[in-house]
Design a protein around this motif. Structure first.
Motif, mmCIF file in Angstrom:
data_model
loop_
_atom_site.group_PDB
_atom_site.id
_atom_site.type_symbol
_atom_site.label_atom_id
_atom_site.label_comp_id
_atom_site.label_asym_id
_atom_site.label_seq_id
_atom_site.Cartn_x
_atom_site.Cartn_y
_atom_site.Cartn_z
ATOM 1 N N ARG A 158 13.942 -4.075 -112.113
ATOM 2 C CA ARG A 158 14.221 -3.734 -110.728
ATOM 3 C C ARG A 158 12.943 -3.561 -110.618
ATOM 4 N N GLU A 189 7.337 -3.902 -103.611
ATOM 5 C CA GLU A 189 6.141 -3.829 -103.374
ATOM 6 C C GLU A 189 4.314 -3.607 -104.234
ATOM 7 N N ASP A 196 13.329 -9.417 -110.268
ATOM 8 C CA ASP A 196 14.693 -8.837 -110.173
ATOM 9 C C ASP A 196 15.325 -9.481 -110.833
ATOM 10 N N ASP A 207 4.611 -1.888 -108.960
ATOM 11 C CA ASP A 207 6.151 -1.718 -108.594
ATOM 12 C C ASP A 207 6.343 -0.419 -107.808
ATOM 13 N N ARG A 208 6.053 0.106 -108.598
ATOM 14 C CA ARG A 208 6.642 2.453 -108.353
ATOM 15 C C ARG A 208 4.823 2.580 -107.913
ATOM 16 N N THR A 256 10.872 -3.976 -106.210
ATOM 17 C CA THR A 256 10.892 -3.439 -104.915
ATOM 18 C C THR A 256 10.515 -4.519 -103.613
#
Length: 511
Positions: A179, A183, A107, A88-89, A181
């Motif tokens: 967590r 992405e 999430d 995700d990052r 987002t």
């Protein structure tokens, strides 16, 4: 050149991938087994300070060090949590995510929800739980690994090695929420499903299969839609939960094929109606309907208090699903039909949103029953409970200690013990055990002849236990019926079975 980042599940480190990594390397791949902080050779004395974020940073740090154009990140079991967060990052750095016998966390989910060991879950949920053993979960003994997943295919020396080389799992890694987002949406994924059965009882049904995944997709529920994305593929391995030890060569082959974009793809007709929104098999008239909180009453044309049947839906069903189960045609159809036969039909949203929600759902059902029994239009001493699909696990409490007002328990295509892979289900919810205490309570069981094997195995165990305890069960078979036949199969056999089940339940309520 394809590069693999291999991240293993709880207690283990990079050492567990040795044979699989060797085969991948011999195939020309670049291989990076990762040992997360606090595990294996990277044991960290301050385990209480290690959490999921620590392990996410471990994966991100390694991804940032690599420059391979095709990076495949493999998350086994718990490790899918830090792997997904890292992807995700760094979505532009990841070519594919592989879920190796791992869940599909969203999430806000914690890894604790998927821990199969109930004692561990209960201990970590206590206020002082994470501080126990210095913030670490002790390494399982050789005979305890089966509590964390099927040990099928593992020779004795492999089990001994697991316990010898493993490290205590930092408890903070299991309780910190994931967590995301969003992405990583659209990144190619592969699910590698380990299908070999567990050791005994209902657990012998095996783990998740591609057929099960296809069934989940066809429910139309939102959390399963992504499984039908063209970028998602599947493989099955006929081994247990640790394929890197039990089938390392086969696992390496599957990983190479996954990296190449191979694997089974689930396809669905975009115009196909989701199974949970298909109409009820019987054509029944509308009935007066009253709503109080999470409970709906469908009322018959009758004077004075009447018996009631409470229909308990299956699941888990995500909290944001609309319409909610009590408004699904299947359950409203059953409730209207009951009302047309002179019985108060009751539907209820009981809050089974995850496998860990069974205790909460049980409390909500008990509260709904109290509300129904207190209604002056209901004969509170003549109640039946009717369970569907995975809602069948919620029958355990009522079978274990049937109250005097409970005149009948019915179940349609039920799950009667948690199949292998259903991590997070409290051990209390095992009707296969509870039925031994059912005594004279009548049970009406409707079976689908084409039931999913892992569910059918729990029914077989249930019937065997009931027979041994002298519990009487009326069985209604739909030989060509599928799971959910009262909405999925609009056939004469389905209609006859549904009508016969209602007739049997009504007879017990009127007796």
């Amino acid at each position: 050149m394809t590069a693999f980042v291999l991240v293993s599940g709880p207690f283990t480190g990079g050492w567990i991938w040795r044979e699989t990594a060797r085969v991948l390397g011999e195939s020309g791949a670049e291989v990076h087994p990762l040992t997360l902080t606090g595990l294996g050779e990277r044991h960290h004395p301050a385990s209480s300070a290690i959490d999921l974020e620590t392990h996410i940073e471990d994966v991100v740090r390694l991804v940032d060090q690599l420059d391979a154009p095709e990076l495949v990140v493999v998350g086994h079991d718990y490790a899918i949590h830090p792997v997904l967060a890292a992807a995700d990052r760094r979505p532009k750095r990841i070519g594919r995510i592989v879920h190796l016998d791992a869940g599909l966390p969203q999430d806000g989910d914690t890894a604790l929800a998927l821990v199969p060991d109930q004692e561990v879950r209960e201990r970590l949920l206590r206020p002082d739980g994470p501080a126990e053993h210095g913030g670490r979960i002790p390494v399982p003994r050789p005979d305890e690994w089966q509590r964390w997943g099927s040990t099928a295919g593992l020779p004795a020396e492999a089990l001994a090695r697991l316990s010898r080389d493993a490290a205590p799992q930092p408890s903070g890694t299991l309780v910190q929420p994931l967590r995301l987002t969003g992405e990583l949406a659209g990144l190619p994924r592969t699910g590698v499903l380990c299908t070999a059965p567990g050791d005994s009882g209902a657990d012998s049904a095996g783990g998740m299969t591609i057929a099960m995944a296809e069934t989940l997709v066809r429910t139309g529920l939102p959390q399963f839609r992504m499984l039908a994305d063209p970028a998602v593929t599947f493989f099955e391995l006929a081994t247990g939960h640790w394929p890197m030890l039990s089938a390392p060569t086969e696992l390496a082959d599957v990983l190479m094929r996954a990296a190449a974009g191979e694997g089974h793809r689930i396809t669905v007709d975009p115009d196909e109606q989701p199974s949970h929104l298909k109409p009820f098999v019987l054509d029944v008239p509308e009935r007066p309907r009253e709503r109080t909180g999470a409970v709906d009453l469908f009322l018959p044309d009758a004077d004075g208090p009447q018996p009631a049947v409470v229909f308990v839906h299956g699941g888990p069903v995500p909290a944001d699903t609309r319409p909610t189960p009590r408004d699904w045609p299947l359950y409203t159809g059953h409730a209207r039909y009951a009302a047309s036969r002179g019985v108060v039909g009751v539907t209820v949203d009981h809050g089974l949103h995850a496998l860990t929600d069974y205790p909460r759902a049980a409390e909500n059902i008990a509260a709904a029953i109290d509300l129904v029994r207190a209604d002056p239009r209901v004969d509170g001493d003549r109640i039946a409970l009717w369970f569907f699909s995975a809602g069948g696990l919620l029958a355990a409490d009522w079978l274990a200690a049937p109250p005097s007002w409970l005149r009948c328990v019915a179940a349609s295509y039920p799950v009667l013990a948690p199949p292998l892979g259903w991590r997070g289900v409290d051990a209390r919810f095992r009707p296969v055990t509870a039925v031994r205490s059912a005594g004279e309570l009548p049970i009406v069981l409707s079976r689908a002849g084409l039931e999913r094997a892992e569910f059918a195995a729990t029914v077989a165990d249930f019937l065997s236990a009931a027979e041994g305890a002298g519990v009487r069960i009326e069985i209604l078979d739909v030989s060509a019926g599928h799971h959910g036949f009262d909405a999925a199969d609009h056939t004469d056999d389905s209609r006859r079975a549904v009508a016969a089940a209602h007739h049997a339940v009504r007879a017990h309520l009127r007796a």
